[in-house]
Design a protein around this motif. Sequence first.
Motif, PDB file in Angstrom:
ATOM      1  N   GLY A  12       0.796  -1.222   0.000  1.00 43.23           N
ATOM      2  CA  GLY A  12       0.000   0.000   0.000  1.00 43.23           C
ATOM      3  C   GLY A  12       0.824   1.265   0.000  1.00 43.23           C
ATOM      4  O   GLY A  12       0.286   2.345   0.168  1.00 43.23           O
ATOM      5  N   ARG A  13       2.149   1.141  -0.188  1.00 42.06           N
ATOM      6  CA  ARG A  13       3.069   2.283  -0.159  1.00 42.06           C
ATOM      7  C   ARG A  13       2.960   3.061   1.142  1.00 42.06           C
ATOM      8  O   ARG A  13       3.105   4.281   1.175  1.00 42.06           O
ATOM      9  CB  ARG A  13       2.867   3.202  -1.363  1.00 42.06           C
ATOM     10  CG  ARG A  13       3.286   2.601  -2.690  1.00 42.06           C
ATOM     11  CD  ARG A  13       4.739   2.245  -2.779  1.00 42.06           C
ATOM     12  NE  ARG A  13       5.611   3.415  -2.626  1.00 42.06           N
ATOM     13  CZ  ARG A  13       6.876   3.347  -2.293  1.00 42.06           C
ATOM     14  NH1 ARG A  13       7.437   2.197  -2.092  1.00 42.06           N
ATOM     15  NH2 ARG A  13       7.597   4.431  -2.168  1.00 42.06           N
ATOM     16  N   GLN A  14       2.672   2.357   2.217  1.00 40.70           N
ATOM     17  CA  GLN A  14       2.703   2.958   3.546  1.00 40.70           C
ATOM     18  C   GLN A  14       3.924   2.405   4.260  1.00 40.70           C
ATOM     19  O   GLN A  14       4.235   1.227   4.120  1.00 40.70           O
ATOM     20  CB  GLN A  14       1.462   2.578   4.345  1.00 40.70           C
ATOM     21  CG  GLN A  14       0.186   3.168   3.828  1.00 40.70           C
ATOM     22  CD  GLN A  14      -0.965   2.831   4.781  1.00 40.70           C
ATOM     23  OE1 GLN A  14      -0.763   2.643   5.971  1.00 40.70           O
ATOM     24  NE2 GLN A  14      -2.156   2.769   4.236  1.00 40.70           N
ATOM     25  N   PRO A  15       4.608   3.236   5.027  1.00 44.58           N
ATOM     26  CA  PRO A  15       5.747   2.704   5.790  1.00 44.58           C
ATOM     27  C   PRO A  15       5.237   1.689   6.810  1.00 44.58           C
ATOM     28  O   PRO A  15       4.094   1.749   7.257  1.00 44.58           O
ATOM     29  CB  PRO A  15       6.346   3.941   6.454  1.00 44.58           C
ATOM     30  CG  PRO A  15       5.262   4.952   6.462  1.00 44.58           C
ATOM     31  CD  PRO A  15       4.390   4.657   5.283  1.00 44.58           C
ATOM     32  N   PHE A  16       6.087   0.741   7.183  1.00 42.26           N
ATOM     33  CA  PHE A  16       5.685  -0.328   8.088  1.00 42.26           C
ATOM     34  C   PHE A  16       5.127   0.187   9.417  1.00 42.26           C
ATOM     35  O   PHE A  16       4.227  -0.408   9.991  1.00 42.26           O
ATOM     36  CB  PHE A  16       6.851  -1.283   8.354  1.00 42.26           C
ATOM     37  CG  PHE A  16       7.256  -2.077   7.149  1.00 42.26           C
ATOM     38  CD1 PHE A  16       6.337  -2.832   6.448  1.00 42.26           C
ATOM     39  CD2 PHE A  16       8.560  -2.065   6.705  1.00 42.26           C
ATOM     40  CE1 PHE A  16       6.701  -3.569   5.339  1.00 42.26           C
ATOM     41  CE2 PHE A  16       8.947  -2.804   5.602  1.00 42.26           C
ATOM     42  CZ  PHE A  16       8.021  -3.558   4.913  1.00 42.26           C
ATOM     43  N   GLU A  17       5.654   1.320   9.902  1.00 41.11           N
ATOM     44  CA  GLU A  17       5.175   1.855  11.171  1.00 41.11           C
ATOM     45  C   GLU A  17       3.712   2.285  11.095  1.00 41.11           C
ATOM     46  O   GLU A  17       3.037   2.399  12.120  1.00 41.11           O
ATOM     47  CB  GLU A  17       6.043   3.025  11.629  1.00 41.11           C
ATOM     48  CG  GLU A  17       5.945   4.235  10.727  1.00 41.11           C
ATOM     49  CD  GLU A  17       6.920   5.334  11.101  1.00 41.11           C
ATOM     50  OE1 GLU A  17       7.555   5.238  12.163  1.00 41.11           O
ATOM     51  OE2 GLU A  17       7.050   6.290  10.332  1.00 41.11           O
ATOM     52  N   LYS A  18       3.189   2.507   9.896  1.00 39.40           N
ATOM     53  CA  LYS A  18       1.801   2.934   9.707  1.00 39.40           C
ATOM     54  C   LYS A  18       0.856   1.758   9.451  1.00 39.40           C
ATOM     55  O   LYS A  18      -0.348   1.947   9.372  1.00 39.40           O
ATOM     56  CB  LYS A  18       1.702   3.911   8.524  1.00 39.40           C
ATOM     57  CG  LYS A  18       2.530   5.148   8.668  1.00 39.40           C
ATOM     58  CD  LYS A  18       1.876   6.130   9.577  1.00 39.40           C
ATOM     59  CE  LYS A  18       2.690   7.412   9.581  1.00 39.40           C
ATOM     60  NZ  LYS A  18       2.183   8.388  10.468  1.00 39.40           N
ATOM     61  N   VAL A  19       1.399   0.555   9.301  1.00 38.24           N
ATOM     62  CA  VAL A  19       0.583  -0.623   9.015  1.00 38.24           C
ATOM     63  C   VAL A  19       0.360  -1.379  10.324  1.00 38.24           C
ATOM     64  O   VAL A  19       1.289  -1.951  10.891  1.00 38.24           O
ATOM     65  CB  VAL A  19       1.260  -1.542   7.974  1.00 38.24           C
ATOM     66  CG1 VAL A  19       0.408  -2.769   7.706  1.00 38.24           C
ATOM     67  CG2 VAL A  19       1.529  -0.771   6.684  1.00 38.24           C
ATOM     68  N   ARG A  37       9.994 -15.076  12.760  1.00 42.27           N
ATOM     69  CA  ARG A  37       8.926 -14.104  12.981  1.00 42.27           C
ATOM     70  C   ARG A  37       9.579 -12.736  13.115  1.00 42.27           C
ATOM     71  O   ARG A  37      10.498 -12.553  13.906  1.00 42.27           O
ATOM     72  CB  ARG A  37       8.160 -14.427  14.251  1.00 42.27           C
ATOM     73  CG  ARG A  37       7.056 -13.416  14.541  1.00 42.27           C
ATOM     74  CD  ARG A  37       6.381 -13.688  15.856  1.00 42.27           C
ATOM     75  NE  ARG A  37       6.021 -15.088  15.951  1.00 42.27           N
ATOM     76  CZ  ARG A  37       5.811 -15.719  17.091  1.00 42.27           C
ATOM     77  NH1 ARG A  37       5.948 -15.089  18.235  1.00 42.27           N
ATOM     78  NH2 ARG A  37       5.490 -16.986  17.106  1.00 42.27           N
ATOM     79  N   VAL A  38       9.119 -11.769  12.327  1.00 37.17           N
ATOM     80  CA  VAL A  38       9.687 -10.422  12.360  1.00 37.17           C
ATOM     81  C   VAL A  38       8.557  -9.406  12.520  1.00 37.17           C
ATOM     82  O   VAL A  38       7.593  -9.421  11.754  1.00 37.17           O
ATOM     83  CB  VAL A  38      10.476 -10.112  11.059  1.00 37.17           C
ATOM     84  CG1 VAL A  38      11.022  -8.695  11.084  1.00 37.17           C
ATOM     85  CG2 VAL A  38      11.591 -11.103  10.858  1.00 37.17           C
ATOM     86  N   ASP A  39       8.673  -8.532  13.511  1.00 37.44           N
ATOM     87  CA  ASP A  39       7.760  -7.409  13.685  1.00 37.44           C
ATOM     88  C   ASP A  39       8.266  -6.300  12.768  1.00 37.44           C
ATOM     89  O   ASP A  39       9.306  -5.692  13.027  1.00 37.44           O
ATOM     90  CB  ASP A  39       7.761  -6.955  15.133  1.00 37.44           C
ATOM     91  CG  ASP A  39       6.930  -5.712  15.367  1.00 37.44           C
ATOM     92  OD1 ASP A  39       6.314  -5.186  14.417  1.00 37.44           O
ATOM     93  OD2 ASP A  39       6.897  -5.255  16.521  1.00 37.44           O
ATOM     94  N   LEU A  40       7.563  -6.056  11.680  1.00 33.02           N
ATOM     95  CA  LEU A  40       8.032  -5.092  10.675  1.00 33.02           C
ATOM     96  C   LEU A  40       7.944  -3.646  11.136  1.00 33.02           C
ATOM     97  O   LEU A  40       8.589  -2.774  10.549  1.00 33.02           O
ATOM     98  CB  LEU A  40       7.259  -5.281   9.371  1.00 33.02           C
ATOM     99  CG  LEU A  40       7.443  -6.643   8.714  1.00 33.02           C
ATOM    100  CD1 LEU A  40       6.533  -6.779   7.515  1.00 33.02           C
ATOM    101  CD2 LEU A  40       8.889  -6.883   8.326  1.00 33.02           C
ATOM    102  N   THR A  41       7.206  -3.362  12.196  1.00 34.55           N
ATOM    103  CA  THR A  41       7.152  -1.981  12.681  1.00 34.55           C
ATOM    104  C   THR A  41       8.508  -1.528  13.210  1.00 34.55           C
ATOM    105  O   THR A  41       8.758  -0.331  13.331  1.00 34.55           O
ATOM    106  CB  THR A  41       6.070  -1.818  13.771  1.00 34.55           C
ATOM    107  OG1 THR A  41       6.349  -2.688  14.865  1.00 34.55           O
ATOM    108  CG2 THR A  41       4.680  -2.124  13.222  1.00 34.55           C
ATOM    109  N   ALA A  42       9.430  -2.475  13.479  1.00 29.97           N
ATOM    110  CA  ALA A  42      10.788  -2.116  13.886  1.00 29.97           C
ATOM    111  C   ALA A  42      11.532  -1.392  12.760  1.00 29.97           C
ATOM    112  O   ALA A  42      12.527  -0.724  12.998  1.00 29.97           O
ATOM    113  CB  ALA A  42      11.563  -3.362  14.293  1.00 29.97           C
ATOM    114  N   PHE A  43      11.039  -1.517  11.532  1.00 31.68           N
ATOM    115  CA  PHE A  43      11.664  -0.853  10.388  1.00 31.68           C
ATOM    116  C   PHE A  43      11.082   0.542  10.154  1.00 31.68           C
ATOM    117  O   PHE A  43      11.420   1.205   9.183  1.00 31.68           O
ATOM    118  CB  PHE A  43      11.509  -1.706   9.125  1.00 31.68           C
ATOM    119  CG  PHE A  43      12.321  -2.962   9.179  1.00 31.68           C
ATOM    120  CD1 PHE A  43      13.658  -2.954   8.847  1.00 31.68           C
ATOM    121  CD2 PHE A  43      11.746  -4.151   9.596  1.00 31.68           C
ATOM    122  CE1 PHE A  43      14.417  -4.106   8.906  1.00 31.68           C
ATOM    123  CE2 PHE A  43      12.499  -5.312   9.659  1.00 31.68           C
ATOM    124  CZ  PHE A  43      13.830  -5.295   9.316  1.00 31.68           C
ATOM    125  N   ALA A  44      10.199   0.981  11.032  1.00 28.71           N
ATOM    126  CA  ALA A  44       9.622   2.325  11.075  1.00 28.71           C
ATOM    127  C   ALA A  44       9.235   2.893   9.715  1.00 28.71           C
ATOM    128  O   ALA A  44       8.225   2.509   9.154  1.00 28.71           O
ATOM    129  CB  ALA A  44      10.538   3.265  11.841  1.00 28.71           C
TER     130      ALA A  44
END
Length: 75
Positions: A12-19, A37-44
């Motif tokens: 969706g072309r949103q940064p991971f911190e916004k998903v 398992r990776v929490d993608l919000t760590a990639f901000a």
Amino acid sequence: VSELALMVASSGRQPFEKVRGASCHISDHDNDTELLRVDLTAFAAEYSCTIAIARCSASGWRIRAIDSGPSAALI
């Protein structure tokens, strides 16, 4: 093929911190074992990232998390 880079991207072309709940799970379908398992919000503010390298050896495939910060869990 002896090595694969596993990448993930926000469609969706949103940064991971916004998903909300952005994460990636890699499992072995043959025995229902979770391998990574990776929490993608760590990639901000990132839109895509390489999360792991899979390498084939004489004993089989091995997976290693890379550039995943403190929220990655190699299982």
